[in-house]
Enzyme design. Structure first.
Site, short mmCIF file in Angstrom:
data_model
loop_
_atom_site.label_atom_id
_atom_site.label_comp_id
_atom_site.label_asym_id
_atom_site.label_seq_id
_atom_site.Cartn_x
_atom_site.Cartn_y
_atom_site.Cartn_z
N CYS A 166 3.03 1.18 11.69
CA CYS A 166 4.81 1.43 11.69
C CYS A 166 4.93 3.18 12.62
CB CYS A 166 4.34 2.54 10.40
SG CYS A 166 3.74 1.81 9.28
N GLY A 199 0.75 -1.12 -0.29
CA GLY A 199 0.38 -0.37 -0.09
C GLY A 199 0.97 1.53 0.07
N THR A 211 9.75 -8.33 -12.64
CA THR A 211 9.47 -9.72 -12.86
C THR A 211 8.07 -9.67 -11.49
OG1 THR A 211 11.26 -10.96 -13.64
CG2 THR A 211 9.67 -12.00 -12.25
N SER A 254 -4.13 -2.93 -0.37
CA SER A 254 -2.84 -3.56 0.29
C SER A 254 -3.35 -4.45 0.34
CB SER A 254 -2.13 -2.50 1.27
OG SER A 254 -1.27 -4.08 1.38
N ALA A 255 -3.29 -5.96 0.18
CA ALA A 255 -3.52 -7.40 0.11
C ALA A 255 -3.96 -7.81 2.07
CB ALA A 255 -2.37 -7.72 -0.74
N HIS A 256 -2.65 -6.79 2.95
CA HIS A 256 -2.11 -7.70 3.92
C HIS A 256 -3.09 -7.76 4.80
CE1 HIS A 256 -0.15 -4.56 6.55
NE2 HIS A 256 0.03 -4.40 5.08
N GLN A 276 -7.02 0.84 4.35
CA GLN A 276 -7.35 0.37 5.44
C GLN A 276 -9.56 0.75 4.71
OE1 GLN A 276 -6.80 -0.52 8.36
NE2 GLN A 276 -5.33 -0.24 8.29
N ASN A 301 -6.35 4.88 9.98
CA ASN A 301 -6.26 3.40 9.74
C ASN A 301 -6.10 3.84 11.82
OD1 ASN A 301 -4.14 5.69 9.22
ND2 ASN A 301 -2.64 4.42 10.36
#
Ligand code: PLP
Length: 385
Positions: free
Chosen positions: A322, A69, A234, A196-198, A176, A148
């Site tokens: 963070c 993200g 890649t 963001s995937a997580h 979020q 967040n």
């Protein structure tokens, strides 16, 4: 363990883990290779792209996979600024994630004018201030969809309307918001959007930037032709596969999960308010992602609460992951007007798909006693102001 820090990261959904394991075992090809094992991987990535796009009501050609993200946020801002060198102003808010604020600080040093729109006590941006800040030099408005720390949802559709009237592009950090409220790029009308995937029970280290068709921005990483040359290198194939599966599950059961999570969070909120004197709720009462509960416990240090809860197996947070190790007071909580000592007493609890009613009962059993005990040994007088 009772995990109440789903805004920091979510556990990997077992079905996502299974899909990723399958992919790891069965596929190693480079998606850029033209022979069948490469093509097979390319097709799988295209499928994941389609699913992530569908979850956002976007088209697959509008999705660029990134490394996080944070990268999506950096990409959006720098991509726009690099594209329009003649326009060197951006507008953002005081409560953005560091993934936006640090880039904004960096660009300021390079001569870009950045305006930080203030928020009210609920964390909602001041729309009049925002409108008055637009000049012919404004290239981009970047305002997050859901905060967040507080969960407060911003009036993005209104911001888009103001921006369009002035020919300004709009980016929203939806990291979020994704999975916790409807994130529909058509309804929102934004030009760029980060996810963001997580945060949706997918793997860490993979994100996406939505770029509306017709919006041309500069590439972020130069190199090969991957991601249409916009983000070379890649592909993180395994991460993308996991992201696609997480998005598929979100489409399938996201709404139902959300209803259940909101009920659990509401009962936790009510339980805290009923049993802990002077617990002060932070954030918008209605317009917020309801999984997020931020409470101040005046007179106490949030770290002490966090550590006491941890000894009972309960995971919560004192702010965004963070900034957890920083001594500074949360910029979000000071932006909504909390005094430093109140901000330092604030704990965030964020619920997710795998929380149960039993988890809420555990917290409501342990937390009031912990607060009472800490207050007994605390040198401070509880003060709500
Ligand atoms: N934006 C917001 C609002 C966030 O909450 C986060 C992570 O907590 C990010 C961006 C960064 O996402 P990532 O962890 O994928 O870099």
């Amino acid at each position: 363990m009772v995990y109440l820090d789903n805004n920091a990261t979510t556990p990997l959904d077992p079905a996502v883990a299974e899909k990723m394991c399958w992919f790891l075992k069965e596929h190693f090809g480079n998606p850029s290779s033209l022979y069948p094992i490469g093509r097979a991987v390319r097709d799988i990535i295209t499928g994941a792209r389609e699913t992530v796009a569908k979850a956002l009501a976007a088209h697959r050609n509008e999705i660029i996979f990134t490394g996080s993200g944070t990268e999506s946020d950096n990409f959006a801002i720098r991509g726009v600024i690099d594209t329009f060198p003649e326009k060197n102003e951006i507008i953002t808010s005081t409560i953005e994630h560091l993934a936006i604020l640090r880039v904004a600080n960096y660009l300021e040093k390079k001569g870009v004018k950045v305006t930080y729109v203030p928020v009210d006590r609920f964390g909602t941006v001041d729309l009049d201030f925002l409108k008055d800040s637009i000049t012919p030099q404004t290239a981009l408005i970047s305002i997050m969809l859901a905060n967040n720390e507080l969960g407060t949802i911003q009036p993005i559709e209104q911001i888009v309307k103001i921006a369009k009237d002035n020919g300004v592009l709009v980016h929203t950090d939806a990291v979020q918001a994704f999975g916790k409220t409807d994130v529909n790029v058509e309804k929102l009308g934004v030009d760029l959007l980060s996810v963001s995937a997580h945060k949706i029970y997918g793997p860490k280290g993979v994100g996406a930037l939505y770029v509306r068709r017709g919006v041309d921005i500069c590439p972020f990483i130069q190199g090969g032709h991957q991601e249409r040359g916009m983000r070379a290198g890649t592909e993180n194939t395994i991460g993308i596969v996991g992201f696609g599966e997480a998005a598929r599950i979100l489409i399938e059961r996201g709404r139902k999960d959300r209803d259940r999570i909101e009920k659990l969070a509401e009962s936790l909120k009510k339980g805290i308010e009923d049993t802990i004197p002077k617990a002060k709720f932070n954030g918008h009462p209605e317009k917020r992602v309801k999984n997020t509960l931020n409470f101040s416990f005046p007179g106490l240090e949030a770290e002490a609460i966090l550590l006491a809860l941890a000894t009972k197996g309960i995971c919560v947070s004192t702010g965004s992951a963070c900034s957890e190790e920083s001594e500074e007071v949360s910029h979000v909580l000071s932006s909504i007007g909390l005094r430093p000592e109140i901000a330092r007493s604030s704990v965030r609890m964020s619920l997710g798909r795998f929380n149960t009613d039993g988890d809420i009962q555990v917290v409501l059993r342990e937390l009031p006693g912990i607060i009472e005990k800490l207050r007994q040994i605390s040198a401070f007088e509880p003060d709500e102001e």
